[in-house]
Scaffold this motif. Structure first.
Motif, PDB file in Angstrom:
ATOM      1  N   ASN A 221       0.814  -1.221   0.000  1.00 27.06           N
ATOM      2  CA  ASN A 221       0.000   0.000   0.000  1.00 27.06           C
ATOM      3  C   ASN A 221       0.852   1.278   0.000  1.00 27.06           C
ATOM      4  O   ASN A 221       0.339   2.358  -0.293  1.00 27.06           O
ATOM      5  N   LEU A 222       2.133   1.155   0.328  1.00 29.72           N
ATOM      6  CA  LEU A 222       3.017   2.312   0.376  1.00 29.72           C
ATOM      7  C   LEU A 222       3.747   2.542  -0.947  1.00 29.72           C
ATOM      8  O   LEU A 222       4.462   3.533  -1.092  1.00 29.72           O
ATOM      9  N   PHE A 223       3.554   1.654  -1.925  1.00 30.22           N
ATOM     10  CA  PHE A 223       4.251   1.757  -3.199  1.00 30.22           C
ATOM     11  C   PHE A 223       3.580   2.779  -4.113  1.00 30.22           C
ATOM     12  O   PHE A 223       2.363   2.954  -4.108  1.00 30.22           O
ATOM     13  N   ASP A 224       4.402   3.449  -4.918  1.00 30.37           N
ATOM     14  CA  ASP A 224       3.911   4.421  -5.892  1.00 30.37           C
ATOM     15  C   ASP A 224       3.975   3.896  -7.319  1.00 30.37           C
ATOM     16  O   ASP A 224       3.170   4.296  -8.169  1.00 30.37           O
ATOM     17  N   ALA A 225       4.945   3.053  -7.607  1.00 33.25           N
ATOM     18  CA  ALA A 225       5.153   2.550  -8.966  1.00 33.25           C
ATOM     19  C   ALA A 225       5.745   1.145  -8.872  1.00 33.25           C
ATOM     20  O   ALA A 225       6.085   0.668  -7.777  1.00 33.25           O
ATOM     21  N   PRO A 297      -3.912  -2.827  -7.369  1.00 34.79           N
ATOM     22  CA  PRO A 297      -2.733  -2.377  -6.632  1.00 34.79           C
ATOM     23  C   PRO A 297      -2.593  -0.862  -6.719  1.00 34.79           C
ATOM     24  O   PRO A 297      -3.052  -0.239  -7.676  1.00 34.79           O
ATOM     25  N   PRO A 298      -1.955  -0.230  -5.729  1.00 32.22           N
ATOM     26  CA  PRO A 298      -1.788   1.224  -5.757  1.00 32.22           C
ATOM     27  C   PRO A 298      -0.942   1.696  -6.932  1.00 32.22           C
ATOM     28  O   PRO A 298      -1.004   2.874  -7.298  1.00 32.22           O
ATOM     29  N   TRP A 299      -0.142   0.800  -7.530  1.00 31.18           N
ATOM     30  CA  TRP A 299       0.692   1.166  -8.683  1.00 31.18           C
ATOM     31  C   TRP A 299      -0.015   0.932 -10.012  1.00 31.18           C
ATOM     32  O   TRP A 299       0.604   1.077 -11.069  1.00 31.18           O
ATOM     33  N   SER A 300      -1.297   0.577  -9.976  1.00 29.25           N
ATOM     34  CA  SER A 300      -2.030   0.344 -11.216  1.00 29.25           C
ATOM     35  C   SER A 300      -1.980   1.608 -12.084  1.00 29.25           C
ATOM     36  O   SER A 300      -2.286   2.707 -11.639  1.00 29.25           O
ATOM     37  N   GLY A 301      -1.560   1.453 -13.342  1.00 25.46           N
ATOM     38  CA  GLY A 301      -1.349   2.593 -14.218  1.00 25.46           C
ATOM     39  C   GLY A 301       0.057   3.160 -14.137  1.00 25.46           C
ATOM     40  O   GLY A 301       0.406   4.073 -14.897  1.00 25.46           O
ATOM     41  N   HIS A 302       0.868   2.631 -13.208  1.00 26.43           N
ATOM     42  CA  HIS A 302       2.238   3.105 -13.018  1.00 26.43           C
ATOM     43  C   HIS A 302       3.227   1.935 -13.001  1.00 26.43           C
ATOM     44  O   HIS A 302       4.288   2.022 -12.398  1.00 26.43           O
ATOM     45  N   GLY A 303       2.832   0.832 -13.669  1.00 24.55           N
ATOM     46  CA  GLY A 303       3.659  -0.373 -13.676  1.00 24.55           C
ATOM     47  C   GLY A 303       4.314  -0.614 -15.021  1.00 24.55           C
ATOM     48  O   GLY A 303       3.749  -0.300 -16.077  1.00 24.55           O
ATOM     49  N   LEU A 304       5.513  -1.178 -14.966  1.00 22.74           N
ATOM     50  CA  LEU A 304       6.261  -1.575 -16.159  1.00 22.74           C
ATOM     51  C   LEU A 304       6.502  -3.074 -16.106  1.00 22.74           C
ATOM     52  O   LEU A 304       6.978  -3.591 -15.087  1.00 22.74           O
TER      53      LEU A 304
END
Length: 320
Positions: A221-225, A297-304
């Motif tokens: 939950n603390l992840f941004d990407a 996930p909180p990084w949805s849209g910010h994942g590679l």
């Protein structure tokens, strides 16, 4: 973006992704101020994929000219329980083959990881009570390879621009019991039918680990990407055995032959396959927090996602 001839193919993609996410993160927080919280990026990849090596290279590139970023790396492996607690866990759950040694969710110090991630997240706060964080290390050579927490630590001081948190099951989510049962009964791609039974894993073993994985969600939950290194879809698991065997052969060629036999390497990887089969798709799909309600996930849209072949050459790059 130019890269050195010996730079792994995945690195330029990882570098570009992190820099773009950092720019977005800074814009959201009002610019390049030292009080902006660090961008926290999860890095997940299976055994032998080179995730730790890639993370180290990425850190070095981002810290050097022209970026000059302050980058902290936290490894999931350094959050294992101390040796005494690992032994206690194995004895208390002697029937669970997945907990007989470090590796699976449940063998990490969740409270320590929670404390460290929260301190890193708020390290740049102007009213922070501490301006540094001591990151632990785990020495896998101690106790004849069983490992133990090492006395040394690495100090990270504010301000920090970026935190890379790497590990084999980073971003994995628990699943519903009926889905565990369905996957347990199904053939494992490339590894045949009754894989879990042949390897001595019971349904209850998987359910136990699934339950322990729930406490890791507070970390995610603390992840941004996010960055995921993975095999191609047509070879989801067999390449993991090849990669890990290559690593072992390379190490033994350099140290005079000390290390695991091929059979031991196979057994080593066997213990991790359930994690990928049951929980690995959580990286992109998240989990059902309530029946019928999927939480991304909180990084949805910010994942590679970087897919690599048996030679670790990039075959596909995508976003999620």
């Amino acid at each position: 973006m130019q890269k050195a001839p010996d730079t792994p193919q995945a690195i330029p993609h990882m570098e570009a992704h992190v820099l773009a996410e950092l720019a977005t993160h800074r814009a959201k927080h009002g610019g390049e101020k030292p009080t902006i919280p660090p961008l926290i990026v999860g890095v997940q990849g299976p055994q032998g994929s080179g995730k730790t090596y890639l993370t180290s290279i990425l850190q070095n590139i981002l810290q050097a000219q022209p970026h000059n970023l302050s980058v902290a790396v936290l490894s999931l492996d350094d959050l294992y329980l101390p040796h005494e607690q690992l032994i206690h866990l194995a004895k208390e759950h002697a029937q669970n083959a997945l907990l007989q040694g470090r590796g699976q969710p449940g063998t990490h110090d969740v409270s320590l990881g929670t404390e460290l991630l929260n301190r890193l997240k708020h390290l740049n706060d102007p009213d922070a009570t501490a301006v540094e964080v001591n990151l632990p290390s785990f020495d896998k050579s101690l106790f004849n390879g069983e490992g133990d927490r090492a006395p040394r630590s690495h100090v990270v001081r504010a301000p920090v621009d970026l935190v890379l948190f790497e590990g084999w099951c980073v971003g994995f989510y628990p699943i519903e019991r009926d889905e565990v049962e369905r996957r347990f009964a199904a053939p494992v791609a490339g590894l045949g039918v009754d894989f879990f039974q042949r390897k001595g894993y019971r349904l209850d073993d998987i359910l136990d680990v699934n339950d322990r994985l729930k406490s890791y969600v507070s970390w995610w939950n603390l992840f941004d990407a996010f960055i995921q290194i993975r095999p191609p879809d047509e070879h989801p698991y067999t390449f993991i055995y090849q990669w890990r065997l290559q690593q072992e052969h390379h190490m033994k060629a350099r140290n005079g032959g000390e290390g695991m036999t091929d059979a031991q390497v196979e057994g080593f990887v066997d213990r991790y396959i359930p994690g990928y089969v049951f929980f690995g798709d959580g990286v992109t799909n998240g989990y059902e927090q309530l029946p019928g309600r999927r939480t991304l996930p909180p990084w949805s849209g910010h994942g590679l996602c970087v897919q690599i072949d048996e030679n670790r050459d990039v075959v596909h790059v995508g976003r999620f």
